[in-house]
Design a protein around this motif. Sequence first.
Motif, PDB file in Angstrom:
ATOM      1  N   LYS A   1       0.802  -1.120  -0.008  1.00  0.00           N
ATOM      2  CA  LYS A   1      -0.144   0.050  -0.067  1.00  0.00           C
ATOM      3  C   LYS A   1       0.701   1.214  -0.006  1.00  0.00           C
ATOM      4  O   LYS A   1       0.408   2.259  -0.341  1.00  0.00           O
TER       5      LYS A   1
ATOM      6  N   ASN B   1      -4.658  -2.041  -0.006  1.00  0.00           N
ATOM      7  CA  ASN B   1      -5.207  -0.953   0.649  1.00  0.00           C
ATOM      8  C   ASN B   1      -6.620  -1.331   0.650  1.00  0.00           C
ATOM      9  O   ASN B   1      -7.264  -0.147   0.871  1.00  0.00           O
TER      10      ASN B   1
ATOM     11  N   ASN C   1     -10.316  -1.443   1.727  1.00  0.00           N
ATOM     12  CA  ASN C   1     -10.591  -0.928   3.169  1.00  0.00           C
ATOM     13  C   ASN C   1     -11.724  -1.867   3.530  1.00  0.00           C
ATOM     14  O   ASN C   1     -12.781  -1.454   3.984  1.00  0.00           O
TER      15      ASN C   1
END
Length: 534
Positions: free
Chosen positions: A405, A418, A420
Amino acid sequence: MDEMLDEKQDTATLTVKIAQQDPTTVTRAISDAIENVNVLVFDAQGHLIGSAYASSSPTSVSVPVRVSSGCTVCAIANTGSGTYFDGISTLKELKSVVTPAITLATALSSKSNEILYGEATNVTLSSGANTQAVILKRLYSKYTFTITPSSNIAITGYQLCNVPNECYIASGNTNNPTTGFGGLNYDAVATPVYAGTVITVPPYYIYENLAGTNNTLTTAEQRTSVNAPIGSSYLLITARGTGYNAGWTSSYRVYLGGVTNAASPVLDYTNFNINRNFNYQCNIAITGSGATDVRVSYSPTTSTRSNVYFGDATPGTYLYSDGTTGTTTAGKTVVGIVFSNQLSSAEYNAGYKHGYALALADASGIGLTWGPNADAGLTKVTTAADYYNDISSGYDGTFTKGYNKTNSSYPAWQAANNYNVDVSKFPNSGWYLLSMGQFWDICANLGKVDLTSMQTNTSKSLIIYEGSTATTNVNNAIIAAGGAALMINSNYWSSSEHSTTGYVGIFSFDSSRAGVGYIGKDYGYCYVRSVLTF
């Protein structure tokens, strides 16, 4: 003439003091409280000479009786009716009465108070007032199990089988009534279990099961389905090898009973009876696959991949935010869907013992390149067979090469890492860009199609499945978990590097096929979907 003789007999009053057996004998979730009591008194010939019913949690019951000796006083609690034993005129008839049938043994726990029974024998009833204490006992026993696996063995489930759904109310019988037998629902072990971890199976409450004996047996190994009397109860345990012990699944059948004394247990391999009012503790150790044990159903499991370690996750189950897995979305937060239990050596050695889970949504739409047109230093996969075998590139590239990331030079990798969705509450790798072999397992396991014939193909680009089944099943599984379907007729980036000259593997699900191929790293029209190892 009988009536004339009856009139000449002396009458008496019997006060029956009611007490339940010490409740600490079997600690229970089911109440042993006495709400009501039926009392029946029989003379030495087994004829009924007095009866009474008392409600409102009685501690004693007054019964008008005849003067007699050699009597049997029977007390039955919690029938809930003063007419429950109407029509009973002999002790023999009472001993033929059975409990109301239940569907499963666990149904005992749905009742507020279960029937209790007690009797006193050889009681003399004199003219006037008499007192007799009767201890009431349960008609069922409590079974608690512990299951302990040794190194690299995962317990995957258990089930109690062949449980009688009724029994005689009175004691002293030597066999079961004509009754059905049922199995409790299979309980999958959501959290994997390894060496040093003990599964404590919640207590089962089981009506007495007088299955019988086999007097030829002298060892535990002989307690098999062939040697057990018909109707014997047993615990079925399922397990599989993991890690260095991978390559098998087994079912273990442990027959119950075998204890002939409650206070000072005596082990008896010939005995398959479950007696009433016992507190059984069954401690089971699973130390191997049982490939040569006749009590075990053993099946080898293999993978055509090399250097693969088997975890204990079940493809198609949901991965929850607490790290457990299951088959329902109710009351849980689903963070992914399990698609494989085959792990790379690096992941297994890092402590991940379960499998892979697919993210429920894309980490990115189109527009991101894979990375620079330079050698990324990953294992090169140039054929469909190589694609199938590569399950490690995503993990290795993210966590050893640093394509994560924080690395904007590798946009697709950065987006995947990354992704989420919070998975911080249980041990896992974190999200990363999936490899071609992982896509292959998504197609085969979630798509529910056989791709075996494609695993050795030497083509660089290939339709690995013709038809709509794989695409439909994969997306239906993701949607059922609460996720967003993979994009149809579109390409997805993989982490599998095709060559040193700037090409990587890609995959796609189309409306009528699933395919694999390769494309330049600077191509900007691929989607990104993440996976994790747990």
